[in-house]
Scaffold this active site. Structure first.
Site, PDB file in Angstrom:
ATOM      1  N   CYS A 166       0.842  -1.198   0.000  1.00 57.03           N
ATOM      2  CA  CYS A 166       0.000   0.000   0.000  1.00 57.03           C
ATOM      3  C   CYS A 166       0.879   1.250   0.000  1.00 57.03           C
ATOM      4  CB  CYS A 166      -0.923  -0.011   1.221  1.00 57.03           C
ATOM      5  SG  CYS A 166      -2.200   1.273   1.183  1.00 57.03           S
ATOM      6  N   CYS A 168      -1.305   8.268   7.374  1.00 55.67           N
ATOM      7  CA  CYS A 168      -2.641   7.925   6.893  1.00 55.67           C
ATOM      8  C   CYS A 168      -3.514   7.494   8.073  1.00 55.67           C
ATOM      9  CB  CYS A 168      -2.559   6.790   5.872  1.00 55.67           C
ATOM     10  SG  CYS A 168      -1.737   7.253   4.331  1.00 55.67           S
ATOM     11  N   CYS A 226       7.683   3.913   5.823  1.00 58.49           N
ATOM     12  CA  CYS A 226       6.824   3.636   4.667  1.00 58.49           C
ATOM     13  C   CYS A 226       7.635   3.224   3.451  1.00 58.49           C
ATOM     14  CB  CYS A 226       5.970   4.854   4.327  1.00 58.49           C
ATOM     15  SG  CYS A 226       6.914   6.291   3.769  1.00 58.49           S
TER      16      CYS A 226
END
Length: 233
Positions: free
Chosen positions: A111, A197, A222
């Site tokens: 993702c 997020c 990330c």
């Protein structure tokens, strides 16, 4: 340490950051700054704007941010007249979830790759210098962070990656923001210490680790600050 001593210390640090930014920005048009709209990034944006009001400010619009983040981004962009560039993934949230489901739950690395890493690296490849608000104190994975280093993007292209706030503490950042009358993201008032997020951000699980509320402890980065693998010959 007294307030006067803190003020003098942070003022000296601010002067050093301004000097570093001036060396990178003044007289050049191939410099960008990434901004998540967390405290250190907004502080750095303010300082960079003093030198170049039109500096490109890159924001990773993953589609999964908190409502408060979007509202704050829009407020700062409007009031400061930012040259804001919202970087979008190839697919919308709806398109990605229709194809893969909720990747942030089943495969958070994938993702992040689709919604953060790929859009950012594609954009940063257009510049010579990439300025970030990274700090060593933010995470164990960042303790060896350099203030200036070449960074390899996929395909082998290199950019100069600057982290002028590398040695700064959270106290330094918050004090400087207060001194410069910089409003902060309201989510801090609710106890968040590292904000990404919404589905992957909680209140910190460990009070001594500001990033412990990211990805439910499943990972700490990330991927955008990890060097690309060398290109095979």
């Amino acid at each position: 340490m007294s307030t006067v001593e803190i003020n003098e210390e942070v003022s000296a640090k601010l002067n050093n950051v301004r000097a570093a930014l001036a060396g990178a920005i003044v007289g050049r048009g191939d410099v960008c700054l990434t901004c998540s709209f967390q405290a250190e990034d907004v502080l750095l944006t303010k300082l960079a704007q003093e030198l170049d009001p039109n500096i490109p400010v890159l924001f990773l619009d993953t589609g999964y941010h908190f409502r408060e983040t979007y509202e704050y981004r829009d407020r700062i962009a409007r009031e400061w007249k930012l040259n804001l560039i919202n970087l979008l993934p190839e697919k919308t949230v709806a398109e990605q979830e229709a194809e893969h489901g909720q990747l942030y739950q089943s495969a958070p690395d994938q993702c992040c790759k689709l919604r953060k890493v790929e859009p950012l690296f594609k954009a940063v490849a257009n510049y010579r210098v990439w300025i970030t608000g990274l700090r060593r104190e933010q995470a164990r994975s960042r303790t060896s962070l350099e203030e200036s280093a070449m960074f390899s993007l996929p395909g082998g292209r290199q950019v100069l990656k600057l982290a002028p706030l590398a040695s700064w503490t959270t106290r330094d950042v918050w004090y400087a923001c207060e001194q410069l009358s910089i409003p902060l993201l309201p989510l801090y008032e609710r106890g968040y210490s590292s904000i990404g997020c919404e589905p992957c951000t909680t209140l910190p699980l460990d009070p001594n680790d500001p990033r412990s509320g990211r990805w439910s402890g499943r990972k700490v980065e990330c991927g955008i600050h990890i060097q690309a693998a060398p290109v095979a010959n």
